[in-house]
Design an enzyme around this catalytic site. Structure first.
Site, short mmCIF file in Angstrom:
data_model
loop_
_atom_site.label_atom_id
_atom_site.label_comp_id
_atom_site.label_asym_id
_atom_site.label_seq_id
_atom_site.Cartn_x
_atom_site.Cartn_y
_atom_site.Cartn_z
N HIS A 46 1.78 -10.81 -6.78
CA HIS A 46 1.65 -11.65 -5.62
C HIS A 46 0.25 -11.60 -4.97
O HIS A 46 -0.09 -12.65 -4.66
CB HIS A 46 2.77 -11.06 -4.50
N GLU A 49 -1.50 -14.08 -7.33
CA GLU A 49 -1.19 -15.25 -7.03
C GLU A 49 -2.33 -15.58 -5.85
O GLU A 49 -2.98 -16.96 -5.89
CB GLU A 49 -0.08 -15.37 -6.48
N HIS A 50 -2.28 -14.91 -4.70
CA HIS A 50 -3.34 -15.15 -3.78
C HIS A 50 -4.73 -15.27 -4.21
O HIS A 50 -5.51 -16.24 -3.84
CB HIS A 50 -3.40 -14.26 -2.83
N GLU A 126 1.05 -10.94 6.28
CA GLU A 126 2.34 -11.84 5.57
C GLU A 126 3.35 -10.77 5.53
O GLU A 126 4.40 -10.98 5.96
CB GLU A 126 1.83 -12.36 4.04
#
Length: 421
Positions: A46, A49-50, A126
């Protein structure tokens, strides 16, 4: 029209030409997700991905945004338990640009230390945001309990500690060990020519030569049981989970139809019984979490503490009824139309068509025509729906989790739920 090409290094390129649209949706998919992470890597997929939008050797993060904004396009990414995808959508005449941008960020991101440090703060925010959203966070907590001791049960975003410990070296090491060409699918749907698209992606992507394979995935074991977690919230958030279906097994069609009938539509049994007839909850639904090798059929409800007992009783009654009696032909026919309508309405989006191309390639290695899926849906009868549910349903095999100001113990919830029937 569907076409497929396998590049020299094993990367698969699949396209679907839709000549009556003006757009092209493109995605670079990797068959690696959070369930493939090892101890000490939690959340790194994840995080990558950022990071892939934070700059390459040719483009800054601002350059990436400005190039796509200048042609009215957009790009994004997502990470799931089993995949990570980097995708974009533009008008068809700008397809060369979007391919160049996507392949550039996929192959040439620099992962500058200052960008990593800045993005760590974003991801930590997040994580806090999800933990402050109890109707989302309860699903994270429940999966950790239901699939405990297996990475499939862990949250996609990882832990704050793991994110804080991610650095450039760990990112590059993880990429070299997971982004193997044979795990990559490039999918595109829209007004395009397949050979032209392959000519655009092949020169850069064929250079990828990562050779390390990850260990095979371990199928999780279900851990039924009742759990109560007290939390000072406005509502009690209830999740119940049962054995579901994988994304490719034949029983997925009876299961999807049962899900629609149980709680995945406004006319569903749970919505009508719990919300419309009794006013016990504003939000109540059933859901399916399906993966490559397993799945979960679940129920969620947000309720007040005084409605816990009656809500549990109604849920149990509706589950018992599905196991005991075949559904009516009228109910089954309506559920079939619901699934068929959803499938064809989604097909009007090039993004949806691109996603479908990639997922079918990962699961089946081929394109699945809509007509074939429709035929499978229509072939399901009431007896097969009941038989499938009878094969997985036993209240003692369910996982049940209450999160909020419950005022109950595990024993009292167990007495309410298991004493029914």
């Amino acid at each position: 029209m569907y076409q497929k090409t396998v590049l020299r290094n094993g990367i698969r390129v699949v396209t679907e030409k839709i000549p009556y649209v003006y757009s092209v949706s493109t995605g670079i998919w990797v068959g690696v997700g959070s369930r493939d992470e090892q101890e000490g890597e939690r959340g790194i997929t994840h995080f990558i991905e950022h990071m892939l939008f934070k700059g390459t050797r040719r483009r800054s993060a601002l350059d990436i945004a400005k190039e796509l904004d200048a042609v009215g396009g957009f790009a994004n990414a997502f990470t799931s338990k089993e995949h990570v995808c980097f995708h974009a959508k533009v008008l068809d005449r700008h397809m060369p640009l979007v391919v160049d941008v996507l392949t550039d960020i996929f192959l040439n991101s620099v992962f500058a230390p200052q960008d990593i440090e800045r993005e760590q703060q974003v991801v930590l925010q997040e994580i806090r945001m999800i933990e402050d959203t109890p109707d989302e966070f309860v699903h994270v907590l429940f999966q950790e309990l239901f699939w405990k001791q297996n990475p499939l049960g862990l949250p996609i975003y990882g832990t704050a500690e793991a994110v804080a410990g991610t650095d450039r070296e760990s990112i590059l090491r993880y990429l070299s060990q997971t982004f193997h060409p044979e795990e990559i699918v490039v999918a595109a749907a829209g007004n395009l020519e397949h050979d032209h698209f392959v000519d655009l992606v092949a020169p850069s992507l064929e250079k990828l030569d990562h050779s390390v394979h990850r260990p095979p995935r371990e199928k999780p074991v279900n851990h039924p049981g009742i759990h109560v977690m007290e939390k000072d919230l406005e509502q009690v958030h209830l999740v119940l989970g049962l054995q579901g279906v994988s994304q490719s097994e034949d029983n997925r069609f009876p299961c999807h139809l049962l899900n629609v009938i149980l709680g995945n539509s406004m006319s569903s049994r749970l919505f009508q019984e719990i919300r419309e007839k009794r006013g016990l909850a504003y939000s109540v639904y059933s859901f399916l979490n399906s993966h490559a090798d397993t799945g979960m059929l679940g129920v969620y409800a947000g309720i007040t503490p005084e409605n816990i007992e009656e809500s549990l009783q109604v849920i149990r009654q509706q589950l018992d009824l599905l196991a005991a009696e075949p559904i009516s032909e009228a109910e089954l026919s309506a559920a079939k139309e619901y699934l068929r309508g959803s499938m064809y309405l989604n097909a009007e989006s090039t993004d949806s068509r691109m996603n479908r191309l990639a997922k079918n390639e990962f699961l089946f290695g081929r394109f699945i025509p809509f007509e074939d899926v429709e035929e499978k849906i229509l072939a399901v009868d009431a007896k097969s729906v009941q038989s499938w549910f009878q094969s997985v349903y036993d209240p003692r095999d369910a996982g049940l989790f209450l999160f909020g100001p419950t005022g109950h113990t595990r024993e009292s919830v167990e007495k309410i739920f298991l004493a029914q029937g």
